[in-house]
Design a protein around this motif. Sequence first.
Motif, PDB file in Angstrom:
ATOM      1  N   GLN A  85       6.643   2.989  -6.383  1.00 20.94           N
ATOM      2  CA  GLN A  85       6.657   1.613  -5.900  1.00 20.94           C
ATOM      3  C   GLN A  85       5.567   0.789  -6.579  1.00 20.94           C
ATOM      4  N   HIS A  86       5.889  -0.495  -6.767  1.00 19.93           N
ATOM      5  CA  HIS A  86       4.925  -1.404  -7.376  1.00 19.93           C
ATOM      6  C   HIS A  86       5.104  -2.792  -6.778  1.00 19.93           C
ATOM      7  N   GLY A  87       3.991  -3.520  -6.630  1.00 18.12           N
ATOM      8  CA  GLY A  87       4.050  -4.898  -6.159  1.00 18.12           C
ATOM      9  C   GLY A  87       3.411  -5.065  -4.796  1.00 18.12           C
ATOM     10  N   PRO A  88       3.309  -6.310  -4.354  1.00 17.78           N
ATOM     11  CA  PRO A  88       2.673  -6.587  -3.066  1.00 17.78           C
ATOM     12  C   PRO A  88       3.458  -6.071  -1.874  1.00 17.78           C
ATOM     13  N   ARG A  89       4.753  -5.841  -2.052  1.00 13.98           N
ATOM     14  CA  ARG A  89       5.568  -5.312  -0.958  1.00 13.98           C
ATOM     15  C   ARG A  89       6.002  -3.882  -1.266  1.00 13.98           C
ATOM     16  N   GLN A  90       5.963  -3.040  -0.264  1.00 10.24           N
ATOM     17  CA  GLN A  90       6.450  -1.670  -0.391  1.00 10.24           C
ATOM     18  C   GLN A  90       7.936  -1.686  -0.018  1.00 10.24           C
ATOM     19  N   VAL A  91       8.760  -1.990  -1.005  1.00 10.06           N
ATOM     20  CA  VAL A  91      10.155  -2.304  -0.679  1.00 10.06           C
ATOM     21  C   VAL A  91      10.936  -1.083  -0.207  1.00 10.06           C
ATOM     22  N   TRP A  92      10.580   0.119  -0.676  1.00 11.34           N
ATOM     23  CA  TRP A  92      11.315   1.278  -0.167  1.00 11.34           C
ATOM     24  C   TRP A  92      10.982   1.520   1.304  1.00 11.34           C
ATOM     25  N   ASN A  93       9.763   1.250   1.714  1.00 10.29           N
ATOM     26  CA  ASN A  93       9.419   1.333   3.138  1.00 10.29           C
ATOM     27  C   ASN A  93      10.284   0.368   3.943  1.00 10.29           C
ATOM     28  N   GLU A  94      10.549  -0.815   3.383  1.00  9.56           N
ATOM     29  CA  GLU A  94      11.411  -1.781   4.065  1.00  9.56           C
ATOM     30  C   GLU A  94      12.837  -1.243   4.181  1.00  9.56           C
ATOM     31  N   VAL A  95      13.307  -0.570   3.145  1.00 10.65           N
ATOM     32  CA  VAL A  95      14.648   0.018   3.195  1.00 10.65           C
ATOM     33  C   VAL A  95      14.713   1.106   4.267  1.00 10.65           C
ATOM     34  N   GLU A  96      13.701   1.949   4.324  1.00 16.67           N
ATOM     35  CA  GLU A  96      13.670   3.009   5.337  1.00 16.67           C
ATOM     36  C   GLU A  96      13.685   2.408   6.746  1.00 16.67           C
ATOM     37  N   ALA A  97      12.892   1.355   6.955  1.00 14.75           N
ATOM     38  CA  ALA A  97      12.830   0.723   8.276  1.00 14.75           C
ATOM     39  C   ALA A  97      14.163   0.085   8.643  1.00 14.75           C
ATOM     40  N   ALA A  98      14.814  -0.543   7.674  1.00 15.67           N
ATOM     41  CA  ALA A  98      16.108  -1.176   7.942  1.00 15.67           C
ATOM     42  C   ALA A  98      17.166  -0.133   8.287  1.00 15.67           C
ATOM     43  N   HIS A  99      17.157   0.982   7.575  1.00 14.75           N
ATOM     44  CA  HIS A  99      18.128   2.037   7.858  1.00 14.75           C
ATOM     45  C   HIS A  99      17.889   2.632   9.245  1.00 14.75           C
TER      46      HIS A  99
END
Length: 383
Positions: A332-346
Amino acid sequence: MRGLLHTVSHFLGHEVAAEWRMAAEAAPRHRFLPNRIWLSGDNDRLTSCDREHEPDRWFAAAYADKPVVTQINDGEEQDGPDGLPSSSASAPSIVFRMLELLDLSPGMRVLEIGTGTGFNAALLAHRLGDANVTTIEIDPAMVELARSNLKANGYAPTVVHGDGSLGRSIKAPYDRVVATCSVKRIPYAWINQTQSGGTVLVPWESPWICGGLLRLTIDDDGTGTGRYIPESAFMLMRTQRLDLRLFRDVALEEHVPTESTTMLNPWAVADSAFETQFALGHRLGDLWYAWHQNPDVENVATRLWVATTDGGSWAAVDWDGTEEAQQYAVWQHGPRQVWNEVEAAHQWWLDNDRPGPDRFGLSVTPEGHIAWLDHPANGWPLQ
């Protein structure tokens, strides 16, 4: 045309209404197709079909219940197997489903976004009269084609060359606004130009997945609120296209990603069932994904890329190609941890009994979009 209408009736689950049957017979679909069209072939590659040289194939396409590509590459390049569709004639079953969902009555005024070849505008004009139909098209070549087709078939609705996202305030308010292109966000001009109690009907897509008709009812306070009908796939409005092409546009050499692992199978969220992806699209908002084969990377068969639409944050999840995999490498890279967001959405999707499109809705206000589950009170801002 009668055979096609029979097919459409089967799709609708009932006979095509008499007023639309008469409109279709007065404005046959083939009269609104250009002499050169493009059809999907093997592996969804487009192949051209010329009416003069392949009349049987051309007419078969005109009266099949399938979309027909009427322009590629925004009209700038008309040859080659890698042409990108930029305008099309929708499948008749979807055309008549949307006309039915508009619930039109004589005297109503309609604004159509996306004229295309003029076929849908002709059906509307036959039903409501030329004076009550305004249609907007952004592509100048398609505008001329539509005007020519409409005139040749005896119709004269108002055809405007312009940006459909701005609507057309001159004849507002309208009783109905209908888009024949999909959008990721509803331009508020469409809401603002529809009278209270009126309807906005638009094909919806999120950056995560394309599909779903959204039917909004306009309230007295200028809010559009409605639910989804999960069946449609349209070309995205040109002014909302995304220029990024994962992965090369987001993962730069100077990026130093963090490494972790996940127990969530990437296939469970990307290229999973439509219902799953539809729900995730409404939780993730501005995230989208793409798969990348990695034959030259050891122990990696496929890599899933997820990124924000502005390219500022991204994640890559590696799958080794085995059924036994229990953990997957995450970068992951960037100010947002986008895979964490995907896990939370799922996980949210699982916790709410795996909701499908019929449980979702959307409210559109001047301030933005509120997605909701089951009831507008259960909402969250859509990024």
